[in-house]
Design a protein around this motif. Sequence first.
Motif, PDB file in Angstrom:
ATOM      1  N   ASN A   7       0.854  -1.191   0.000  1.00 63.66           N
ATOM      2  CA  ASN A   7       0.000   0.000   0.000  1.00 63.66           C
ATOM      3  C   ASN A   7       0.880   1.227   0.000  1.00 63.66           C
ATOM      4  O   ASN A   7       1.902   1.270   0.681  1.00 63.66           O
ATOM      5  CB  ASN A   7      -0.912   0.016   1.223  1.00 63.66           C
ATOM      6  CG  ASN A   7      -2.072  -0.942   1.056  1.00 63.66           C
ATOM      7  OD1 ASN A   7      -1.973  -2.118   1.414  1.00 63.66           O
ATOM      8  ND2 ASN A   7      -3.150  -0.454   0.484  1.00 63.66           N
ATOM      9  N   CYS A   8       0.469   2.222  -0.760  1.00 64.35           N
ATOM     10  CA  CYS A   8       1.217   3.486  -0.758  1.00 64.35           C
ATOM     11  C   CYS A   8       1.098   4.127   0.622  1.00 64.35           C
ATOM     12  O   CYS A   8       0.001   4.265   1.157  1.00 64.35           O
ATOM     13  CB  CYS A   8       0.655   4.418  -1.836  1.00 64.35           C
ATOM     14  SG  CYS A   8       1.290   6.093  -1.719  1.00 64.35           S
ATOM     15  N   ASN A   9       2.233   4.507   1.140  1.00 62.94           N
ATOM     16  CA  ASN A   9       2.255   5.095   2.482  1.00 62.94           C
ATOM     17  C   ASN A   9       1.740   6.525   2.465  1.00 62.94           C
ATOM     18  O   ASN A   9       1.473   7.114   3.507  1.00 62.94           O
ATOM     19  CB  ASN A   9       3.693   5.058   3.006  1.00 62.94           C
ATOM     20  CG  ASN A   9       3.752   5.359   4.479  1.00 62.94           C
ATOM     21  OD1 ASN A   9       2.945   4.852   5.243  1.00 62.94           O
ATOM     22  ND2 ASN A   9       4.687   6.200   4.876  1.00 62.94           N
ATOM     23  N   HIS A  10       1.597   7.073   1.254  1.00 70.32           N
ATOM     24  CA  HIS A  10       1.189   8.467   1.133  1.00 70.32           C
ATOM     25  C   HIS A  10      -0.321   8.601   0.954  1.00 70.32           C
ATOM     26  O   HIS A  10      -0.975   9.366   1.652  1.00 70.32           O
ATOM     27  CB  HIS A  10       1.938   9.119  -0.038  1.00 70.32           C
ATOM     28  CG  HIS A  10       1.738  10.590  -0.125  1.00 70.32           C
ATOM     29  ND1 HIS A  10       1.162  11.199  -1.215  1.00 70.32           N
ATOM     30  CD2 HIS A  10       2.024  11.588   0.744  1.00 70.32           C
ATOM     31  CE1 HIS A  10       1.091  12.499  -1.007  1.00 70.32           C
ATOM     32  NE2 HIS A  10       1.617  12.752   0.171  1.00 70.32           N
ATOM     33  N   CYS A  11      -0.884   7.797  -0.013  1.00 68.66           N
ATOM     34  CA  CYS A  11      -2.317   7.924  -0.270  1.00 68.66           C
ATOM     35  C   CYS A  11      -3.096   6.660   0.072  1.00 68.66           C
ATOM     36  O   CYS A  11      -4.325   6.642   0.034  1.00 68.66           O
ATOM     37  CB  CYS A  11      -2.559   8.312  -1.738  1.00 68.66           C
ATOM     38  SG  CYS A  11      -2.154   6.986  -2.892  1.00 68.66           S
ATOM     39  N   GLY A  12      -2.384   5.578   0.370  1.00 66.41           N
ATOM     40  CA  GLY A  12      -3.055   4.345   0.770  1.00 66.41           C
ATOM     41  C   GLY A  12      -3.472   3.459  -0.387  1.00 66.41           C
ATOM     42  O   GLY A  12      -4.038   2.381  -0.167  1.00 66.41           O
ATOM     43  N   THR A  25       7.289   4.426  -7.605  1.00 67.07           N
ATOM     44  CA  THR A  25       6.526   5.666  -7.633  1.00 67.07           C
ATOM     45  C   THR A  25       5.054   5.280  -7.692  1.00 67.07           C
ATOM     46  O   THR A  25       4.644   4.477  -8.544  1.00 67.07           O
ATOM     47  CB  THR A  25       6.897   6.510  -8.871  1.00 67.07           C
ATOM     48  OG1 THR A  25       8.300   6.771  -8.824  1.00 67.07           O
ATOM     49  CG2 THR A  25       6.144   7.826  -8.874  1.00 67.07           C
ATOM     50  N   CYS A  26       4.282   5.818  -6.753  1.00 64.36           N
ATOM     51  CA  CYS A  26       2.867   5.482  -6.680  1.00 64.36           C
ATOM     52  C   CYS A  26       2.161   5.973  -7.956  1.00 64.36           C
ATOM     53  O   CYS A  26       2.314   7.124  -8.346  1.00 64.36           O
ATOM     54  CB  CYS A  26       2.246   6.106  -5.446  1.00 64.36           C
ATOM     55  SG  CYS A  26       0.460   5.906  -5.374  1.00 64.36           S
ATOM     56  N   GLY A  27       1.385   5.065  -8.596  1.00 59.02           N
ATOM     57  CA  GLY A  27       0.682   5.426  -9.819  1.00 59.02           C
ATOM     58  C   GLY A  27      -0.534   6.312  -9.562  1.00 59.02           C
ATOM     59  O   GLY A  27      -1.117   6.852 -10.500  1.00 59.02           O
ATOM     60  N   PHE A  28      -0.908   6.455  -8.306  1.00 63.23           N
ATOM     61  CA  PHE A  28      -2.101   7.239  -7.995  1.00 63.23           C
ATOM     62  C   PHE A  28      -1.761   8.669  -7.545  1.00 63.23           C
ATOM     63  O   PHE A  28      -2.405   9.612  -7.971  1.00 63.23           O
ATOM     64  CB  PHE A  28      -2.929   6.542  -6.902  1.00 63.23           C
ATOM     65  CG  PHE A  28      -3.492   5.236  -7.368  1.00 63.23           C
ATOM     66  CD1 PHE A  28      -4.761   5.170  -7.957  1.00 63.23           C
ATOM     67  CD2 PHE A  28      -2.749   4.062  -7.237  1.00 63.23           C
ATOM     68  CE1 PHE A  28      -5.268   3.956  -8.401  1.00 63.23           C
ATOM     69  CE2 PHE A  28      -3.261   2.845  -7.678  1.00 63.23           C
ATOM     70  CZ  PHE A  28      -4.525   2.792  -8.263  1.00 63.23           C
ATOM     71  N   CYS A  29      -0.769   8.773  -6.683  1.00 66.49           N
ATOM     72  CA  CYS A  29      -0.478  10.116  -6.142  1.00 66.49           C
ATOM     73  C   CYS A  29       0.932  10.618  -6.528  1.00 66.49           C
ATOM     74  O   CYS A  29       1.337  11.695  -6.134  1.00 66.49           O
ATOM     75  CB  CYS A  29      -0.631  10.133  -4.624  1.00 66.49           C
ATOM     76  SG  CYS A  29       0.660   9.223  -3.769  1.00 66.49           S
ATOM     77  N   ASP A  30       1.676   9.788  -7.290  1.00 65.98           N
ATOM     78  CA  ASP A  30       3.015  10.174  -7.744  1.00 65.98           C
ATOM     79  C   ASP A  30       4.057  10.291  -6.623  1.00 65.98           C
ATOM     80  O   ASP A  30       5.139  10.834  -6.855  1.00 65.98           O
ATOM     81  CB  ASP A  30       2.974  11.511  -8.522  1.00 65.98           C
ATOM     82  CG  ASP A  30       2.684  11.269 -10.006  1.00 65.98           C
ATOM     83  OD1 ASP A  30       2.881  10.102 -10.448  1.00 65.98           O
ATOM     84  OD2 ASP A  30       2.272  12.214 -10.688  1.00 65.98           O
TER      85      ASP A  30
HETATM   86 ZN   LIG Z   1       0.043   7.020  -3.488  1.00 62.90          ZN
END
Ligand SMILES: [Zn+2]
Length: 188
Positions: A7-12, A25-30
């Motif tokens: 899970n992305c630690n930034h946006c989940g 690099t998270c594909g959702f929040c970059d």
């Molecule tokens: Zn993210």
Amino acid sequence: MKVIPLNCNHCGAPLEVAANARFVTCGFCDARLSIQHTGNSYSTEVLEDLRATTDQIARDIKEIKSSTAIERLDKQWEHQRFNHMVTDKHGGQHLPSKGGAVFGGGLIVAFGLFWTIMAFGITSAGRMAGAPGVIGIFPVFGLIFIAAGVFNMFRIVKKADAYQHEQSNYLRERRRLLEQSERERSSS
Ligand SMILES: [Zn+2]
């Protein structure tokens, strides 16, 4: 290729990354993420946070280094000061000052003058009354006191000069270390 769910630690958002990948690099929040492997579990950490932590550690180390340098300088000075101490006639130790030198030496000189004048008066009266000539030596003791007072005055003044010189060296070095540590803090 083995893929692990994360899970992305930034946006989940759920992420799938290769098992041997260290960054993603998270594909959702970059967000740029590092992948932490702890035993069998994986987690992500936003890279900027990691960078901030590293910078903070570097800053802390610099600060510790400069404060140790100042501490060491202070300790050294404590020791040095002790070597400059002069012993007064009551056996007390204190730092030499020019005022103290003039006052202390002046007292001895004054006593010597007083002695010389008194002894001179007494011995000339004694001589007139027929006392042996050897009593003429008594005023000389006063002159010895005067000489000792003047000598002592110069000796302590010289010591006070040396002390002041080293003290200003110490203060200059301390200021330099402080300024250096402030420069490093503001540049990092
Ligand atoms: Zn993210």
